[in-house]
Design an enzyme around this catalytic site. Structure first.
Site, PDB file in Angstrom:
ATOM      1  N   SER A 118       0.809  -1.146   0.033  1.00  0.00           N
ATOM      2  CA  SER A 118      -0.038  -0.016   0.001  1.00  0.00           C
ATOM      3  C   SER A 118       0.968   1.055   0.010  1.00  0.00           C
ATOM      4  O   SER A 118       1.880   1.402  -0.998  1.00  0.00           O
ATOM      5  CB  SER A 118      -1.020  -0.067   1.088  1.00  0.00           C
ATOM      6  OG  SER A 118      -1.996   1.261   1.107  1.00  0.00           O
ATOM      7  N   THR A 119       0.719   2.076   1.053  1.00  0.00           N
ATOM      8  CA  THR A 119       1.722   3.265   1.107  1.00  0.00           C
ATOM      9  C   THR A 119       3.128   2.899   0.988  1.00  0.00           C
ATOM     10  O   THR A 119       3.552   2.187   1.836  1.00  0.00           O
ATOM     11  CB  THR A 119       1.325   4.140   2.568  1.00  0.00           C
ATOM     12  OG1 THR A 119       0.000   4.248   2.640  1.00  0.00           O
ATOM     13  CG2 THR A 119       1.882   5.505   2.341  1.00  0.00           C
TER      14      THR A 119
ATOM     15  N   MET B 228      -0.228   0.816   5.042  1.00  0.00           N
ATOM     16  CA  MET B 228      -0.884   1.192   6.219  1.00  0.00           C
ATOM     17  C   MET B 228      -2.317  -0.073   6.322  1.00  0.00           C
ATOM     18  O   MET B 228      -2.406  -0.695   5.245  1.00  0.00           O
ATOM     19  CB  MET B 228      -1.615   2.547   6.113  1.00  0.00           C
ATOM     20  CG  MET B 228      -2.569   2.658   5.140  1.00  0.00           C
ATOM     21  SD  MET B 228      -3.332   4.401   5.214  1.00  0.00           S
ATOM     22  CE  MET B 228      -1.837   5.397   4.600  1.00  0.00           C
TER      23      MET B 228
ATOM     24  N   HIS C  59      -2.629  -1.171  -3.631  1.00  0.00           N
ATOM     25  CA  HIS C  59      -3.447  -0.323  -3.371  1.00  0.00           C
ATOM     26  C   HIS C  59      -3.352   0.999  -4.042  1.00  0.00           C
ATOM     27  O   HIS C  59      -2.703   1.735  -3.592  1.00  0.00           O
ATOM     28  CB  HIS C  59      -3.631   0.186  -1.840  1.00  0.00           C
ATOM     29  CG  HIS C  59      -4.036  -0.945  -0.893  1.00  0.00           C
ATOM     30  ND1 HIS C  59      -3.934  -1.319   0.516  1.00  0.00           N
ATOM     31  CD2 HIS C  59      -4.469  -2.428  -1.106  1.00  0.00           C
ATOM     32  CE1 HIS C  59      -4.158  -2.358   0.928  1.00  0.00           C
ATOM     33  NE2 HIS C  59      -4.638  -3.268  -0.088  1.00  0.00           N
TER      34      HIS C  59
END
Length: 351
Positions: free
Chosen positions: A174-175, A291, A201
């Site tokens: 993700s991040t 996250m 994501h």
């Protein structure tokens, strides 16, 4: 606890006002100033010392990409969240921004000025909080002696395997993921002998640009996955934004718009769980920076089916959320810094 101080940068006065109102309405954060372009931001950054910058991608005089180049040259480490249009050009520039060090991004629903952006308020606030935490962690690290990341092996680690036993790799992030995935995939050889499936994501409209940029710099072929496509060795499949990606019993990729999982679509767990049913003990999973806890359940299932599980070490994570959640399940075979993961994958494949 002090408020997270945010500097809002956008060439549209309406957009600056809207973004500022969203932030100021949220508990624990405040807009300390705004800037209408990159030049104005550069003039203000050192004086204001914000915790987070929200930065428009496309602006006159100096755009977001040029700002990040200046940040890199001057070693300015303030976390940056990009705001990008859904245009092809906007998506391509956003990918470049992430490679240059932007922490994360949000997509503007329709053009540079849109009242629809109000629906993104929750996502904006959540990402600013994560960015603010990242800034605090970086500050605390500057006063610590940094040690070489440790390599951990769990009691679940597999015994030595024979050549060719692993049949596929699944990766979730993700991040901070685009930069981490770029580093990992570009370090792998052309003849890997198995397919790789990736869930990053990312909203619809951006995963195609991500796959294209990755393909241009990798030995392996990288594509945005399509529904019911055949799975080919030495090929990397990126889940399209807005669709869950799964593997069916015929070893074909399926895409669907089922409800979000952990608030996201595509979800890592959807891929991991479906792939485990198909590949069993022949599956390797990797959880990278991000996250939340997406991928933790899938990691458990892959390990229990006899696969090999890896999570990224905190020392190289942009956000140590998803890897920590996976590790906390007790089903992670090995914890490795990002730069050691490619070699480990090749060792497991005995390439």
């Amino acid at each position: 606890m002090d408020n997270i101080k945010v500097l809002v940068v956008d060439d549209s006065i309406l957009m600056r006002r809207m973004i500022s109102d969203m932030i100021n309405e949220a508990k624990g954060m405040e807009v300390i100033d705004t800037a209408k372009n990159g030049l104005e931001l550069i003039e203000k950054i050192n004086m204001l010392n914000p915790d987070v910058v929200t930065l428009d991608v496309e602006m006159p005089k100096m755009d977001g990409l040029e700002v990040l180049k200046v940040f890199k040259e001057r070693n300015i480490n303030t976390p940056v969240i990009m705001l990008s249009s859904l245009s092809k050009k906007g998506a391509e520039i956003t990918m470049k921004c992430l490679e240059l060090g932007a922490l994360d991004f949000l997509s503007k629903p329709s053009g540079s000025i849109s009242l629809d952006i109000n629906r993104l308020q929750d996502e904006l606030i959540h990402k600013i909080r994560c960015a603010g935490e990242k800034k605090k962690i970086n500050k605390s690290k500057s006063f610590e002696v940094m040690h070489k990341p440790k390599v951990e092996k769990s009691k679940f680690s597999n015994i030595e395997r024979s050549y060719g036993e692993y049949k596929a790799i699944v990766i979730g992030a993700s991040t901070g993921g685009p930069k981490a995935i770029h580093s990992l995939i570009t370090s792998l050889p052309k003849e890997l002998g198995i397919p790789i499936f990736i869930v990053q994501h990312m909203p619809a409209g951006f995963t195609k640009a991500f796959a294209d940029r990755l393909n241009n710099s990798s030995n392996l072929e990288v594509v945005e996955a399509s529904h019911m496509s055949e799975i080919i060795n030495n090929k990397v499949y990126i889940a399209p934004g807005g669709y869950h990606m799964e593997i069916n019993n015929e070893k074909k990729i399926t895409l669907n718009e089922e409800p979000t999982l952990w608030g996201v679509r595509p979800a890592v767990d959807k891929l991991f769980i479906s792939a485990s049913k198909v590949y069993g003990k022949g599956l390797i999973s990797v959880i990278l920076t991000g996250m939340g806890r997406d991928g933790a359940q899938g990691t458990e299932i892959i390990k229990d089916a006899g696969g090999y599980t890896i999570s990224e070490d905190q020392s190289t994570c942009t956000i140590y959320g998803m890897p920590k959640a996976a590790y906390d399940t007790g089903r992670v075979d090995e914890v490795l810094p990002l730069h050691d993961i490619p070699a480990k994958l090749l060792a497991l494949l005995k390439r």
